[in-house]
Design a protein around this motif. Structure first.
Motif, short mmCIF file in Angstrom:
data_model
loop_
_atom_site.label_atom_id
_atom_site.label_comp_id
_atom_site.label_asym_id
_atom_site.label_seq_id
_atom_site.Cartn_x
_atom_site.Cartn_y
_atom_site.Cartn_z
N PHE A 115 0.82 -1.22 0.00
CA PHE A 115 0.00 0.00 0.00
C PHE A 115 0.86 1.27 0.00
N LEU A 116 2.13 1.14 0.38
CA LEU A 116 2.99 2.31 0.42
C LEU A 116 3.37 2.79 -0.98
N THR A 117 3.11 1.98 -2.00
CA THR A 117 3.40 2.38 -3.38
C THR A 117 2.16 2.91 -4.09
N ALA A 118 1.03 2.93 -3.40
CA ALA A 118 -0.22 3.40 -4.01
C ALA A 118 -0.25 4.92 -4.07
N GLU A 119 -1.28 5.47 -4.72
CA GLU A 119 -1.48 6.91 -4.74
C GLU A 119 -1.61 7.42 -3.31
N TYR A 120 -1.29 8.71 -3.13
CA TYR A 120 -1.31 9.29 -1.78
C TYR A 120 -2.64 9.04 -1.07
N SER A 121 -3.75 9.27 -1.77
CA SER A 121 -5.06 9.13 -1.12
C SER A 121 -5.33 7.69 -0.73
N ALA A 122 -4.95 6.74 -1.58
CA ALA A 122 -5.16 5.32 -1.27
C ALA A 122 -4.28 4.89 -0.11
N GLN A 123 -3.03 5.33 -0.11
CA GLN A 123 -2.14 5.00 0.99
C GLN A 123 -2.66 5.57 2.30
N ALA A 128 -4.71 4.79 7.70
CA ALA A 128 -5.72 5.15 8.70
C ALA A 128 -6.47 3.92 9.19
N SER A 129 -6.74 2.97 8.28
CA SER A 129 -7.47 1.76 8.67
C SER A 129 -6.63 0.89 9.62
N ILE A 130 -5.33 0.87 9.40
CA ILE A 130 -4.44 0.10 10.29
C ILE A 130 -4.46 0.69 11.70
N VAL A 131 -4.34 2.02 11.77
CA VAL A 131 -4.35 2.68 13.08
C VAL A 131 -5.70 2.51 13.76
N GLU A 132 -6.77 2.61 12.97
CA GLU A 132 -8.11 2.43 13.55
C GLU A 132 -8.28 1.03 14.11
N HIS A 133 -7.78 0.03 13.40
CA HIS A 133 -7.87 -1.34 13.89
C HIS A 133 -7.09 -1.51 15.20
N ILE A 134 -5.93 -0.89 15.28
CA ILE A 134 -5.12 -0.97 16.51
C ILE A 134 -5.91 -0.41 17.69
N HIS A 135 -6.60 0.70 17.48
CA HIS A 135 -7.37 1.31 18.56
C HIS A 135 -8.59 0.47 18.90
N GLU A 136 -9.33 0.02 17.89
CA GLU A 136 -10.56 -0.73 18.14
C GLU A 136 -10.27 -2.07 18.82
N ALA A 137 -9.17 -2.70 18.44
CA ALA A 137 -8.82 -4.00 19.02
C ALA A 137 -7.96 -3.86 20.27
N ASP A 163 -2.57 12.97 6.34
CA ASP A 163 -4.00 13.13 6.01
C ASP A 163 -4.29 14.56 5.58
N ALA A 164 -3.71 15.54 6.28
CA ALA A 164 -3.92 16.95 5.93
C ALA A 164 -3.34 17.24 4.54
N MET A 165 -2.20 16.65 4.22
CA MET A 165 -1.59 16.84 2.91
C MET A 165 -2.49 16.30 1.80
N VAL A 166 -3.03 15.11 2.03
CA VAL A 166 -3.90 14.49 1.02
C VAL A 166 -5.16 15.31 0.82
N ARG A 167 -5.78 15.75 1.89
CA ARG A 167 -6.99 16.54 1.79
C ARG A 167 -6.73 17.87 1.06
N ASP A 168 -5.61 18.49 1.37
CA ASP A 168 -5.26 19.75 0.72
C ASP A 168 -5.07 19.56 -0.78
N ARG A 169 -4.40 18.48 -1.16
CA ARG A 169 -4.18 18.21 -2.58
C ARG A 169 -5.49 17.95 -3.30
N LEU A 170 -6.37 17.17 -2.68
CA LEU A 170 -7.66 16.85 -3.30
C LEU A 170 -8.52 18.10 -3.48
N GLN A 171 -8.52 18.97 -2.47
CA GLN A 171 -9.30 20.20 -2.56
C GLN A 171 -8.78 21.11 -3.66
N LYS A 172 -7.46 21.21 -3.76
CA LYS A 172 -6.87 22.05 -4.80
C LYS A 172 -7.15 21.50 -6.18
#
Length: 276
Positions: A115-123, A128-137, A163-172
């Motif tokens: 996943f580290l070779t995917a587009e910024y938004s996909a990565q 985020a899903s990995i971190v969320e799983h760590i917290h939920e479990a 995440d802020a970088m990706v959102r900024d790029r998408l908005q622009k």
């Protein structure tokens, strides 16, 4: 066919408009000259908008983005390697080694770090899903004990920035696309208006006028032929409903069809099927 709005993006639209302006007959009647002036103005406005977009995109250094991306890659890669290293210890002496191996699979699965070779938004989504799983479990205490607290601490630091970088790029990108689409439609409209008036120069009793009109509108032929070749080759480009009319074909029928074509162009004409 000359009064059908061409499928363009901002870059090749400016190029096409400039080519049509350059090919405008020197002895063109006043209405054609006026339409040519408007076409030139639309091309200039589109060029300025494209330049402004590139300037805005350059406001945030691409190098800064790559540095942040490398930091995120290293952070998740380091956690995985740390857990893998622990899992390699002999389980009979270090019982937690088996659990370390389980956590590697639980967090990163069979795909590992692909996943580290995917587009910024996909990565960003996967991280985020990995971190969320760590917290939920409630895995943080185990991970901290096996790898050390520094690893999740670093991930917790880099992920919000990523995440802020990706959102900024998408908005622009969304804002730029919407803005440039306005100029694309303006160029399309100007081309349709100009081509309609040029085609109106045809006098079927004077064959020379047909050739003069075809010469003036030849850039449209070239543009559609190029788009057709790209489409046949599977590349993104302009799809056409047919080949250019033969050189000897009269242009008058195309002029009579102009009102329907102009209406399609006013609705967008599908111009956004090509990237802006």
């Amino acid at each position: 066919m000359y009064v059908r709005a061409p499928i363009i993006n901002i870059a090749n639209g400016v190029t096409l408009a400039n080519a049509l302006v350059a090919a405008c007959p020197e002895t063109a009647p006043e209405n054609v000259a006026k339409a040519c002036t408007k076409l030139k103005a639309a091309a200039e406005a589109g060029q300025k908008a494209l330049t402004a977009r590139r300037r805005e995109n350059g406001a945030v250094s691409e190098e800064d983005v790559r540095v942040l991306d490398r930091e995120a890659d290293a952070s998740f890669g380091a956690l995985r390697m740390r857990l893998i290293a622990y899992s390699m210890l002999p389980a009979e002496r270090f019982p937690k080694a088996r659990r370390a191996g389980e956590l590697v699979n639980e967090l990163f699965g069979d795909d590992g770090l692909s996943f580290l070779t995917a587009e910024y938004s996909a990565q960003n989504t996967v991280m985020a899903s990995i971190v969320e799983h760590i917290h939920e479990a409630a895995l943080q205490p185990e991970i901290d004990a096996l790898a050390g607290p520094e690893f999740l601490e670093q991930i917790g630091n880099v992920l919000p920035r990523y995440d802020a970088m990706v959102r900024d790029r998408l908005q622009k990108e969304a804002a730029a696309t919407s803005n440039l689409a306005t100029f694309v439609r303006a160029i399309q409209s100007a081309i349709v208006s100009y081509a309609t008036k040029v085609a109106g120069m045809v006098d079927e009793d004077e064959p020379a006028t047909i050739e003069a009109v075809r010469k003036a509108l030849r850039p449209l032929d070239a543009h559609r032929e190029t788009g057709a070749r790209r489409t046949q080759g599977g590349a993104k480009g302009e799809a056409t409903s047919g080949a250019p009319a033969s050189p000897g074909a009269p242009a008058a029928p195309a002029v009579r069809a102009a009102p329907q074509v102009t209406g399609a162009a006013a609705q967008g004409g599908g111009e956004l099927s090509a990237p802006v």
